[in-house]
Design a protein around this motif. Structure first.
Motif, mmCIF file in Angstrom:
data_model
loop_
_atom_site.group_PDB
_atom_site.id
_atom_site.type_symbol
_atom_site.label_atom_id
_atom_site.label_comp_id
_atom_site.label_asym_id
_atom_site.label_seq_id
_atom_site.Cartn_x
_atom_site.Cartn_y
_atom_site.Cartn_z
ATOM 1 N N THR A 1 0.850 -1.199 0.000
ATOM 2 C CA THR A 1 0.000 0.000 0.000
ATOM 3 C C THR A 1 0.887 1.252 0.000
ATOM 4 O O THR A 1 0.519 2.289 -0.549
ATOM 5 N N ASP B 1 -9.373 -1.287 -7.351
ATOM 6 C CA ASP B 1 -9.324 0.177 -7.188
ATOM 7 C C ASP B 1 -8.125 0.606 -6.344
ATOM 8 O O ASP B 1 -7.469 1.601 -6.648
ATOM 9 N N ASP B 2 -7.856 -0.159 -5.298
ATOM 10 C CA ASP B 2 -6.690 0.170 -4.460
ATOM 11 C C ASP B 2 -5.396 0.024 -5.275
ATOM 12 O O ASP B 2 -4.496 0.862 -5.205
ATOM 13 N N TRP C 1 -5.027 0.324 -8.446
ATOM 14 C CA TRP C 1 -4.923 1.390 -9.448
ATOM 15 C C TRP C 1 -4.464 2.694 -8.790
ATOM 16 O O TRP C 1 -3.645 3.425 -9.353
ATOM 17 N N GLU C 2 -4.953 2.983 -7.587
ATOM 18 C CA GLU C 2 -4.505 4.185 -6.871
ATOM 19 C C GLU C 2 -2.997 4.117 -6.615
ATOM 20 O O GLU C 2 -2.279 5.098 -6.785
ATOM 21 N N ILE C 3 -2.520 2.959 -6.240
ATOM 22 C CA ILE C 3 -1.076 2.793 -5.984
ATOM 23 C C ILE C 3 -0.296 2.944 -7.291
ATOM 24 O O ILE C 3 0.678 3.703 -7.378
ATOM 25 N N THR C 4 -0.757 2.248 -8.315
ATOM 26 C CA THR C 4 -0.025 2.227 -9.593
ATOM 27 C C THR C 4 0.111 3.639 -10.171
ATOM 28 O O THR C 4 1.188 4.024 -10.631
ATOM 29 N N LYS C 5 -0.988 4.397 -10.119
ATOM 30 C CA LYS C 5 -0.943 5.750 -10.703
ATOM 31 C C LYS C 5 0.103 6.629 -10.022
ATOM 32 O O LYS C 5 0.648 7.537 -10.637
ATOM 33 N N LYS C 6 0.332 6.360 -8.740
ATOM 34 C CA LYS C 6 1.325 7.188 -8.023
ATOM 35 C C LYS C 6 2.751 6.709 -8.271
ATOM 36 O O LYS C 6 3.708 7.417 -7.962
ATOM 37 N N GLU D 1 -14.805 7.622 -17.149
ATOM 38 C CA GLU D 1 -14.522 8.946 -16.554
ATOM 39 C C GLU D 1 -14.661 10.052 -17.600
ATOM 40 O O GLU D 1 -15.171 11.128 -17.321
ATOM 41 N N SER E 1 1.739 9.786 -13.118
ATOM 42 C CA SER E 1 1.395 10.906 -12.242
ATOM 43 C C SER E 1 1.763 12.227 -12.924
ATOM 44 O O SER E 1 1.103 13.238 -12.715
ATOM 45 N N TYR F 1 -6.620 16.296 -17.855
ATOM 46 C CA TYR F 1 -5.744 16.201 -16.672
ATOM 47 C C TYR F 1 -4.983 17.512 -16.466
ATOM 48 O O TYR F 1 -3.780 17.578 -16.767
#
Ligand code: KOT
Length: 806
Positions: free
Chosen positions: A300, A335-336, A338-343, A386, A423, A448
């Motif tokens: 995480t 979803d979790d 994807w949040e990690i990967t994007k960062k 989106e 990012s 973006y």
């Protein structure tokens, strides 16, 4: 020094197994390299230990290419050992320069993109920022170029043949990389999940290389992967008794890291290339998780520990790979994950050419990486949801923005995937970043806000000033004292010296010295030479139509025409030596024709007594980092003449300016920033501006109209067409001439007149020695901005957030 001699002799005797009196130069080189790396070892281990203790966030730079250049000189510079080693070797009757010349450079890159990666990891080590460079240990790097009858012939680059003292293989840290097979769904706790049943796999063996910081006690790591067959392969084969099949399977696996693709900015979409990309990226991500992070690390928090920087789209398959690891292997919720990967990812784009934007056919990607294709589809579905939420059912916009293209065949647009996942997305010079936002990815820029930024490229002053130009370095240190090499903006303090007669005299002596040094190198390698009193006019870069080597040739042919037609007397022209250096992608026919024409023009011009030696055209084969280090410091004039809007940045342009060459250049890439810094008086600008280029395309560009209306251009093209440079044979360069007259995609003819006029200005300026020297000094003084240390500071502050860790 006695300590050094002892260690060197011990390496020679016990490492290499030879006595000094019987040792070859290669023995001596290998022993010296191993001695020097001993000095770096404690620092390397210390760096790794501290990194582990502090658990600081670091950069994982993912690049399919690293164009490192020779290692020995850089290692000596980093350790401060050069003088001790030189004296110690002399006592053994050995010349350090001879041993340095023995090293074969690792040519694991094509050009700008790969060299940039090498400059960046040098800067990060020097700035004490944690970084692992990840890439591929190609067994064969960029081909060795030779010429036969003026035509390029490619020879394999067997850079490992004489031993590679800088690498540390770690077979015990091998990673398994899977390919092909199929996916299947299964149910777990009431949810349907997917898993990958791979069809075959290979082992990735890491080879570590030291990346020493400049005299700061720090050594970072470059980790390059080599492919070998898995034990499973061996076993199956052993049992089947089919030895031939066994060896075939082994070869198949090892092909993955066999050879660097020699295409620069023109990806071919070959399956092996995708295998290479996934191979090194998968191994690297697993390596980081398994070996850099502690065993109990909660993923995480991965974004607090690493940023994977994507050097163009080549490593973008790492995005679905990290998703797969998190979701399929580590049981993360989508979803979790994807949040990690994007960062964890950021993307650098290095081009604008549409043909250079990588796409992979869904068919191929689905066959080789079926699970990744599923993941990409889901990323795309959610992304397009989106987009719909924001803009409604704007079908055109959806089609434009989809990661999956439908035409001409269904394929994955890797730059879009990188943009959605990254990012930040950065271009590599101001103009390039602007055009990226306005022309290539405008929908994404709107979607973006704040994601797109510019970080202008830079080059390492350690290699490209200190190592390449010791005479200039000494002059600068005499004026400024030490410290400028890691704080390059301090070159500004040289400005007042542009008016100092003694300094100017010494500056000219440095140039003259570097020209003689280059001349000796050229005599040795090719039997050619540079004349002391010639203006040295240099165009070294990959051969590409957009870079317009042909425009340079039209200038040379025009000067030749002026002499042979009697328009000017040889004695009245400024004597010039032109140097080209350029490799063409082996399958790029037009580029190869241009190489042939450069050599043909050279043969005729150099041999014509009417020229009286006032013009000379040199094309040393196999331009590489090693030759660059000799050519650039000797140059008077730097040719940066791409069509405006086509060269993303350029980095050669920066190296020349920093070494006191004046630039003749278009309003393109980083040329613009160079000109802004050095001032209009110290830069020869010519040619169409980017909006003018667009307007001319829009209006309908007719190259032949320029040929019809400009007599000089008419005559130059006619000379080529008539066979002046091909023994009267009109057919030889017919394709090239037709291309210029009827297509000329990069508008060489439109810029011809402006270019010739600017070159005539160059001649005038060069005749005023005092003015030229002043301009050259100001070029050095005002281009400290282009240190890659500054680029790295920008990435750190605006993208990575990875402070130094001492
Ligand atoms: C190669 C394949 C695909 C996409 C881009 C490339 C690429 C771009 N290879 N080299 N470049 C160059 O990168 C340099 C470093 O950023 C730039 O200075 C130069 O303008 C690019 O052409």
């Amino acid at each position: 020094m006695d300590g050094f001699i002892r260690e060197f002799l011990r390496e020679l005797n016990f490492g290499q197994g030879v006595a000094l009196s019987f040792s070859s130069i290669n023995d001596q080189y290998l022993a010296l390299a191993r001695t020097v790396r001993h000095y770096l070892m404690a620092r390397w281990l210390g760096t790794l230990r501290r990194q582990f203790e502090t658990q600081a966030k670091g950069v994982a730079y993912l690049s399919a290419e690293y164009l490192l250049g020779r290692q020995l000189g850089n290692a000596l510079l980093a350790t401060g050992l050069t003088d001790i080693v030189e004296e110690g070797l002399a006592k053994c009757g050995i010349d350090l320069a001879t041993l340095r010349a023995q090293e074969v450079e690792p040519g694991l890159g094509n050009g700008g993109l790969g060299r940039l990666a090498a400059c960046f990891i040098d800067s990060l080590a020097t700035m004490s920022v944690p970084c692992v460079g990840y890439g591929i240990r190609y067994e064969y790097g960029i081909f060795r170029q030779t010429f036969e009858d003026g035509r390029q012939v490619e020879q394999p680059d067997n850079w490992l043949a004489l031993g590679s003292p800088w690498e540390f293989p770690h077979p015990e840290a091998a990673q398994i990389v899977n390919f092909a097979g199929h996916t299947e769904t299964y149910e777990e706790d009431g949810t349907v999940r997917s898993r990958w049943i791979p069809g075959w796999s290979v082992q990735a063996i890491p080879y570590n290389y030291m990346v020493p910081g400049y005299q700061n006690g720090r050594v970072n790591t470059l980790r390059l992967w080599s492919a070998v067959a898995t034990n499973a392969f061996d076993l199956r084969i052993f049992n089947s008794g089919d030895y031939a099949e066994a060896v075939r399977a082994q070869t198949f696996a090892e092909n993955i890291s066999k050879v660097l693709y020699p295409e620069d900015s023109t990806p071919q979409g070959k399956e092996l290339r995708l295998q290479q990309q996934y191979f090194f990226v998968s191994a690297s991500i697993h390596d980081f998780i398994d070996n850099v992070l502690p065993a109990d690390f909660d993923l995480t928090h991965l974004p607090d520990r690493v940023i994977f920087q994507l050097n163009d789209t080549h490593p973008v398959i790492g995005v679905p790979e990290l998703m797969r690891v998190l979701v399929d292997e580590k049981d993360f919720d989508w979803d979790d994950a994807w949040e990690i990967t994007k960062k964890c990812f950021a993307y650098t784009c290095h081009t604008l050419l549409p043909e250079a934007l990588e796409v992979w056919s869904v068919d191929l990607l689905g066959r080789l990486l079926p699970r990744h294709l599923e993941i990409i589809y889901r990323i795309n579905d959610e992304f397009l949801d989106e987009v719909r939420e924001r803009f409604g059912d704007d079908e055109l916009r959806i089609r434009r923005m989809s990661i999956i293209a439908e035409h001409p065949e269904r394929s994955v647009r890797m730059a879009y995937l990188a943009t959605v996942a990254g990012s930040k997305v950065n271009g590599v010079a101001e103009l390039h970043s602007q055009l990226l936002r306005d022309k290539v990815l405008p929908d994404f820029d709107e979607f973006y806000p704040g994601k797109f930024i510019n970080v202008t490229n830079g080059v390492t002053p350690r290699r490209f000033i200190r190592l390449a130009n010791p005479a200039l370095s000494e002059l600068i240190t005499d004026a400024l004292g030490v410290g400028w090499l890691t704080d390059l903006e301090r070159l500004r303090e040289l400005e007042p010296y542009a008016e100092d007669e003694e300094f100017k005299e010494r500056f000219r002596a440095v140039k003259a010295h570097n020209k003689r040094r280059l001349s000796r190198v050229l005599v040795d390698r090719d039997g050619t030479s540079v004349d002391d009193d010639h203006l040295l006019d240099v165009m070294v870069k990959r051969l590409h139509e957009y870079k317009r080597q042909t425009l340079k040739l039209l200038h040379i042919v025009t000067l030749y025409d002026r002499i042979t037609s009697g328009e000017v007397k040889p004695a009245d022209i400024v004597p010039r030596t032109f140097i080209f250096g350029a490799k063409a992608a082996p399958g790029y026919r037009m580029a190869k024709e241009i190489i042939h024409l450069i050599n043909a023009v050279g043969s005729v011009v150099n041999a014509d007594p009417a020229v009286e030696g006032r013009l000379k055209v040199l094309f040393p084969p196999n331009y590489n980092v090693t030759l660059a280090e000799k050519v650039i410091p000797a140059a008077d004039l730097s040719e940066q003449i791409s069509l405006a809007g086509k060269e993303a940045s350029g980095t050669g342009n920066m190296k020349f300016a920093l070494n006191g060459a004046l630039t003749i250049g278009t309003d393109d890439g980083a040329n613009i920033e160079i000109r802004e810094l050095v001032g209009d008086d110290n830069f020869f600008l010519f040619g169409l501006l980017e909006p003018e280029v667009e307007a001319l395309y829009a209006k309908g560009y007719v190259p032949s109209s320029f040929y019809e209306s400009d007599e000089g251009l008419h005559r130059a093209i006619d000379m080529i067409a008539r066979g002046t440079f091909s023994g009267g044979d009109r057919g030889v360069f017919d394709g090239l001439v037709s291309n210029l007259l009827y297509d000329d995609r990069f508008m060489a003819l439109a810029d011809y007149r402006a270019y010739i006029d600017a070159q005539d200005e160059v001649d005038k300026a060069y005749l005023d020695e005092d003015r030229w020297t002043r301009s050259a000094i100001l070029n050095v003084a005002r281009t400290g901005f282009f240190s890659s240390d500054r680029s790295m500071r920008n990435y750190i502050d605006r993208i990575w957030h990875t402070p130094p860790s001492f």
